[in-house]
Design a protein around this motif. Structure first.
Motif, mmCIF file in Angstrom:
data_model
loop_
_atom_site.group_PDB
_atom_site.id
_atom_site.type_symbol
_atom_site.label_atom_id
_atom_site.label_comp_id
_atom_site.label_asym_id
_atom_site.label_seq_id
_atom_site.Cartn_x
_atom_site.Cartn_y
_atom_site.Cartn_z
ATOM 1 N N MET A 130 0.769 -0.975 0.051
ATOM 2 C CA MET A 130 -0.080 -0.178 -0.209
ATOM 3 C C MET A 130 0.480 0.957 0.195
ATOM 4 O O MET A 130 0.562 1.948 -0.851
ATOM 5 C CB MET A 130 -0.581 -0.090 1.774
ATOM 6 C CG MET A 130 -1.663 -0.815 1.043
ATOM 7 S SD MET A 130 -3.268 -1.274 0.054
ATOM 8 C CE MET A 130 -3.658 0.154 1.321
ATOM 9 N N ALA A 131 1.940 0.988 0.856
ATOM 10 C CA ALA A 131 2.798 2.398 0.762
ATOM 11 C C ALA A 131 3.089 2.440 -0.178
ATOM 12 O O ALA A 131 3.467 3.928 -1.189
ATOM 13 C CB ALA A 131 4.148 1.851 1.846
ATOM 14 N N LYS A 180 0.734 3.548 -2.951
ATOM 15 C CA LYS A 180 0.305 5.210 -3.266
ATOM 16 C C LYS A 180 1.766 6.310 -3.269
ATOM 17 O O LYS A 180 1.787 7.085 -3.779
ATOM 18 C CB LYS A 180 0.713 5.635 -1.214
ATOM 19 C CG LYS A 180 0.185 7.243 -0.621
ATOM 20 C CD LYS A 180 -0.818 7.237 -0.875
ATOM 21 C CE LYS A 180 -1.224 9.226 -0.100
ATOM 22 N NZ LYS A 180 -2.198 9.737 -1.187
ATOM 23 N N CYS A 208 -0.418 8.599 -10.740
ATOM 24 C CA CYS A 208 -1.770 7.899 -11.204
ATOM 25 C C CYS A 208 -1.398 6.902 -12.506
ATOM 26 O O CYS A 208 -0.780 7.182 -13.378
ATOM 27 C CB CYS A 208 -2.591 9.564 -11.610
ATOM 28 S SG CYS A 208 -4.122 8.353 -12.385
ATOM 29 N N THR A 230 -2.012 11.185 -5.554
ATOM 30 C CA THR A 230 -2.076 9.948 -5.643
ATOM 31 C C THR A 230 -3.199 9.348 -4.604
ATOM 32 O O THR A 230 -3.114 10.160 -3.878
ATOM 33 C CB THR A 230 -0.878 9.124 -6.238
ATOM 34 O OG1 THR A 230 -0.509 9.803 -7.243
ATOM 35 C CG2 THR A 230 -1.432 7.709 -5.665
ATOM 36 N N GLU A 231 -3.921 8.559 -5.176
ATOM 37 C CA GLU A 231 -5.070 7.712 -3.534
ATOM 38 C C GLU A 231 -4.678 6.360 -4.570
ATOM 39 O O GLU A 231 -4.726 6.188 -5.334
ATOM 40 C CB GLU A 231 -6.581 8.290 -4.140
ATOM 41 C CG GLU A 231 -6.809 9.847 -3.581
ATOM 42 C CD GLU A 231 -8.213 10.858 -3.854
ATOM 43 O OE1 GLU A 231 -8.560 10.106 -4.204
ATOM 44 O OE2 GLU A 231 -7.805 11.854 -3.206
ATOM 45 N N ILE A 232 -5.131 5.684 -3.109
ATOM 46 C CA ILE A 232 -5.173 4.391 -3.512
ATOM 47 C C ILE A 232 -6.949 3.879 -3.463
ATOM 48 O O ILE A 232 -7.352 4.673 -2.555
ATOM 49 C CB ILE A 232 -4.322 3.594 -2.719
ATOM 50 C CG1 ILE A 232 -3.070 4.028 -1.602
ATOM 51 C CG2 ILE A 232 -4.933 1.976 -2.086
ATOM 52 C CD1 ILE A 232 -2.576 3.343 -0.940
ATOM 53 N N ASP A 239 -6.091 -5.538 0.101
ATOM 54 C CA ASP A 239 -5.053 -4.528 0.037
ATOM 55 C C ASP A 239 -4.130 -5.068 -0.756
ATOM 56 O O ASP A 239 -3.004 -4.056 -1.738
ATOM 57 C CB ASP A 239 -4.751 -4.442 1.633
ATOM 58 C CG ASP A 239 -5.085 -3.235 1.910
ATOM 59 O OD1 ASP A 239 -6.279 -3.385 1.516
ATOM 60 O OD2 ASP A 239 -4.502 -3.949 3.300
ATOM 61 N N THR A 280 -5.245 -3.552 -5.770
ATOM 62 C CA THR A 280 -4.948 -1.813 -5.576
ATOM 63 C C THR A 280 -3.907 -1.303 -6.198
ATOM 64 O O THR A 280 -3.080 -1.632 -7.195
ATOM 65 C CB THR A 280 -4.448 -1.224 -3.888
ATOM 66 O OG1 THR A 280 -2.893 -1.880 -3.923
ATOM 67 C CG2 THR A 280 -5.674 -1.885 -2.649
ATOM 68 N N PRO A 316 -3.136 2.930 -7.998
ATOM 69 C CA PRO A 316 -2.699 3.965 -7.649
ATOM 70 C C PRO A 316 -3.768 5.145 -9.269
ATOM 71 O O PRO A 316 -3.659 5.415 -9.318
ATOM 72 C CB PRO A 316 -1.408 4.773 -7.764
ATOM 73 C CG PRO A 316 -1.027 3.415 -8.863
ATOM 74 C CD PRO A 316 -1.877 2.415 -9.287
ATOM 75 N N HIS A 346 -9.480 9.041 -9.671
ATOM 76 C CA HIS A 346 -10.363 8.617 -8.761
ATOM 77 C C HIS A 346 -11.429 9.192 -8.556
ATOM 78 O O HIS A 346 -12.303 8.248 -8.336
ATOM 79 C CB HIS A 346 -9.335 8.645 -7.111
ATOM 80 C CG HIS A 346 -9.769 6.752 -6.467
ATOM 81 N ND1 HIS A 346 -9.603 7.564 -5.151
ATOM 82 C CD2 HIS A 346 -10.310 6.082 -6.058
ATOM 83 C CE1 HIS A 346 -9.837 6.278 -4.436
ATOM 84 N NE2 HIS A 346 -10.554 5.702 -5.011
#
Length: 107
Positions: free
Chosen positions: A7-8, A11, A15, A29-31, A47, A50, A52, A58
């Protein structure tokens, strides 16, 4: 790599839609968690599934000073505003996931 590390890393990526469209950056950028059947309201796949997405792609929120129409012309369709068109332009959830996994050094 565990899911928190993934996840890190996701992120920190740009995009994925902006990368494909070569349009510049549509926002921070959002997950985005992919859902079963690729439909809003369905259960999340977890998770490990996922990608970006920038704020426009998003959530359909244009950059400051831009209208939604300007954002769509500049960056292409938003997943939040027109998921069918978004997938036609940028690819299916699994296509996007495969691209992201490759960016992260996977197969």
């Amino acid at each position: 790599m565990n899911s928190d590390e993934r996840m890190a890393l996701v992120k920190m990526l740009p995009c994925i839609a902006c990368t494909i469209g070569e349009t510049g950056v549509c926002g921070p950028t959002e997950i985005h968690h992919l859902n079963f059947d690729g439909k809003a309201g369905q259960k999340r796949r977890g998770d490990w599934f996922t990608i970006p997405l920038g704020r426009w792609h998003h959530q359909g929120i244009p950059k400051d000073g831009m209208s939604a129409m300007q954002a769509e012309i500049t960056y292409g369709p938003s997943l939040a505003k027109n998921s069918k068109r978004f997938r036609e332009v940028f690819g299916t959830d699994d296509d996007l996931l495969a691209r992201v996994n490759k960016m992260l050094g996977g197969p």
